[in-house]
Design a protein around this motif. Structure first.
Motif, PDB file in Angstrom:
ATOM      1  N   THR A   1      38.799  65.658  -1.185  1.00  0.00           N
ATOM      2  CA  THR A   1      38.083  66.513  -1.071  1.00  0.00           C
ATOM      3  C   THR A   1      36.612  65.772  -2.480  1.00  0.00           C
ATOM      4  O   THR A   1      35.405  65.895  -2.480  1.00  0.00           O
ATOM      5  N   THR A   2      37.905  65.264  -3.143  1.00  0.00           N
ATOM      6  CA  THR A   2      37.511  65.351  -5.111  1.00  0.00           C
ATOM      7  C   THR A   2      36.795  64.013  -4.854  1.00  0.00           C
ATOM      8  O   THR A   2      35.735  63.572  -5.894  1.00  0.00           O
ATOM      9  N   PHE A   3      37.021  63.178  -3.795  1.00  0.00           N
ATOM     10  CA  PHE A   3      36.161  61.692  -3.693  1.00  0.00           C
ATOM     11  C   PHE A   3      34.829  61.847  -3.052  1.00  0.00           C
ATOM     12  O   PHE A   3      34.210  61.295  -3.688  1.00  0.00           O
ATOM     13  N   PHE A   4      34.906  63.163  -2.299  1.00  0.00           N
ATOM     14  CA  PHE A   4      33.790  63.330  -1.513  1.00  0.00           C
ATOM     15  C   PHE A   4      32.755  64.246  -2.945  1.00  0.00           C
ATOM     16  O   PHE A   4      31.435  63.605  -3.307  1.00  0.00           O
ATOM     17  N   ASN A   5      33.417  64.778  -3.476  1.00  0.00           N
ATOM     18  CA  ASN A   5      32.577  65.181  -4.528  1.00  0.00           C
ATOM     19  C   ASN A   5      31.994  64.131  -5.515  1.00  0.00           C
ATOM     20  O   ASN A   5      31.034  64.241  -6.599  1.00  0.00           O
ATOM     21  N   MET A   6      32.840  63.569  -6.060  1.00  0.00           N
ATOM     22  CA  MET A   6      32.905  62.581  -7.277  1.00  0.00           C
ATOM     23  C   MET A   6      31.212  61.814  -7.088  1.00  0.00           C
ATOM     24  O   MET A   6      29.841  61.685  -7.557  1.00  0.00           O
ATOM     25  N   LEU A   7      31.274  61.345  -4.860  1.00  0.00           N
ATOM     26  CA  LEU A   7      29.842  60.313  -4.389  1.00  0.00           C
ATOM     27  C   LEU A   7      28.598  61.231  -4.970  1.00  0.00           C
ATOM     28  O   LEU A   7      27.713  60.646  -4.916  1.00  0.00           O
ATOM     29  N   SER A   8      28.746  62.978  -4.692  1.00  0.00           N
ATOM     30  CA  SER A   8      27.519  63.442  -4.304  1.00  0.00           C
ATOM     31  C   SER A   8      27.744  63.739  -5.540  1.00  0.00           C
ATOM     32  O   SER A   8      26.534  64.236  -5.934  1.00  0.00           O
ATOM     33  N   GLY A   9      27.855  63.463  -6.453  1.00  0.00           N
ATOM     34  CA  GLY A   9      27.204  64.120  -7.886  1.00  0.00           C
ATOM     35  C   GLY A   9      27.984  65.533  -8.759  1.00  0.00           C
ATOM     36  O   GLY A   9      27.843  65.812  -9.389  1.00  0.00           O
ATOM     37  N   MET A  10      28.238  66.091  -7.857  1.00  0.00           N
ATOM     38  CA  MET A  10      29.059  67.519  -8.223  1.00  0.00           C
ATOM     39  C   MET A  10      30.368  67.575  -9.841  1.00  0.00           C
ATOM     40  O   MET A  10      30.340  68.495  -9.859  1.00  0.00           O
ATOM     41  N   LEU A  11      30.932  66.463  -9.040  1.00  0.00           N
ATOM     42  CA  LEU A  11      32.095  66.263 -10.099  1.00  0.00           C
ATOM     43  C   LEU A  11      31.963  64.965 -10.961  1.00  0.00           C
ATOM     44  O   LEU A  11      31.527  63.446  -9.872  1.00  0.00           O
ATOM     45  N   ASP A  12      32.132  64.894 -12.363  1.00  0.00           N
ATOM     46  CA  ASP A  12      32.274  63.455 -12.948  1.00  0.00           C
ATOM     47  C   ASP A  12      32.776  62.200 -13.007  1.00  0.00           C
ATOM     48  O   ASP A  12      34.312  63.126 -13.609  1.00  0.00           O
ATOM     49  N   PRO A  13      33.597  61.348 -12.307  1.00  0.00           N
ATOM     50  CA  PRO A  13      34.404  60.746 -12.649  1.00  0.00           C
ATOM     51  C   PRO A  13      34.983  60.465 -13.908  1.00  0.00           C
ATOM     52  O   PRO A  13      34.264  60.565 -14.719  1.00  0.00           O
ATOM     53  N   SER A  14      36.181  60.498 -14.269  1.00  0.00           N
ATOM     54  CA  SER A  14      37.044  60.308 -15.549  1.00  0.00           C
ATOM     55  C   SER A  14      36.515  58.261 -16.079  1.00  0.00           C
ATOM     56  O   SER A  14      37.023  58.554 -16.453  1.00  0.00           O
TER      57      SER A  14
END
Ligand SMILES: Nc1ncnc2c1ncn2[C@@H]1O[C@H](COP(=O)(O)OP(=O)(O)OP(=O)(O)O)[C@@H](O)[C@H]1O
Ligand SMILES: [Mg+2]
Length: 250
Positions: free
Chosen positions: A47-60
């Protein structure tokens, strides 16, 4: 598009929360038209991977390209507008409204994103497009039903319909069959089979039977890292995957 490169590509994608690394340097590629399964034990980082793809989470760390464009620092609404749709997050379902009203709402949101003055409310073209989407997912006979009166399967299908409102090139689905009965699961997987080929799909799914049947290729995450990638048969036989799923005495 001829000579199409990958729809999606990541390089060294990483997300840490404090000192904890949830996604740990993922290099990933998705070809146009593919249906990819993303699997792995609870807490693997899916889910963390998906959230980075969709822009919900900023990658480190790391980079994400979508249709060749670097989207690593783009906000979610722009990534949606570029044609990536993360079902169950981008749009919300309004349970006391009708199926048609929900789809019109999603189309409106999409149109407003493109043109703040545009609206489909009460307009014939909007209803025609909404009906087209409902027909695509098999909900055309339920257009006037109130969402809370739909079966769980139909509600899940409606959520996928809302994700399709923006006519995305890539659809991300995080556990679309979670909580569904066997027959409702068949309804949702039947829809995904129909969408397969029309649109690129990435699917997080815990039900191995479901994901092995649907996916062309599987990517296995464990402790934030890709430990295997291959066809369902290859993954079934992969020793490291067996170890992760079955070898730990639980
Ligand atoms: N916002 C956050 N803050 C701190 N830790 C987080 C946060 N989000 C996720 N994590 C941790 O990162 C790890 C990966 O979580 P993630 O939700 O991506 O796993 P998952 O593979 O989707 O698991 P599941 O199959 O249970 O849904 C977990 O250990 C989780 O506790
Ligand atoms: Mg998850």
């Amino acid at each position: 598009m001829s000579d199409a490169g990958p729809v999606l590509r990541t390089e060294g994608l990483r997300k840490s929360f404090g000192g904890f690394v949830a996604v740990d340097g993922v290099d990933f590629e998705l070809a146009p038209g593919e249906l990819r399964g993303l699997i792995g034990p609870n807490g693997a980082g899916k889910t963390t991977f998906f959230n980075m793809l969709s822009g919900m989470l900023d990658p480190s760390q790391g980079t994400i390209w979508f249709k060749g464009e670097d989207i690593t620092d783009m906000p979610p609404h722009r990534i949606t507008r570029q044609g990536m749709s993360l079902a169950f997050q981008i749009t919300s379902v309004f349970p006391d409204m009708t199926v048609m009203e929900n789809v019109l709402g999603a189309l409106n949101g999409q149109k407003a994103a493109l043109n703040p003055l545009g609206s489909y409310a009460g307009d014939v073209e909007g209803k025609r497009r909404a009906m087209e989407i409902l027909t695509r997912v098999g909900l055309e006979d339920n257009a006037d039903a109130t969402v809370e009166n739909l079966s769980h399967g139909d509600q899940k299908v409606l959520e996928i319909a809302l994700a399709l409102a923006g006519d995305p090139d890539l659809l991300l689905l995080d556990e679309p069959t979670a909580g569904l009965s066997a027959s409702e699961t068949r309804q949702v997987t039947g829809l995904l089979e129909e969408l397969h080929g029309e649109i690129t799909i990435m699917l997080i799914e815990h039900d191995m039977d479901v994901v092995m049947r649907l996916a062309d290729t599987l990517t296995v995450l464990h402790n934030g890292q890709v430990i295997a990638e291959g066809t369902p048969d290859e993954i079934r036989e992969n020793e490291q995957v067996k170890e992760v799923y079955f070898g730990r005495g639980h």
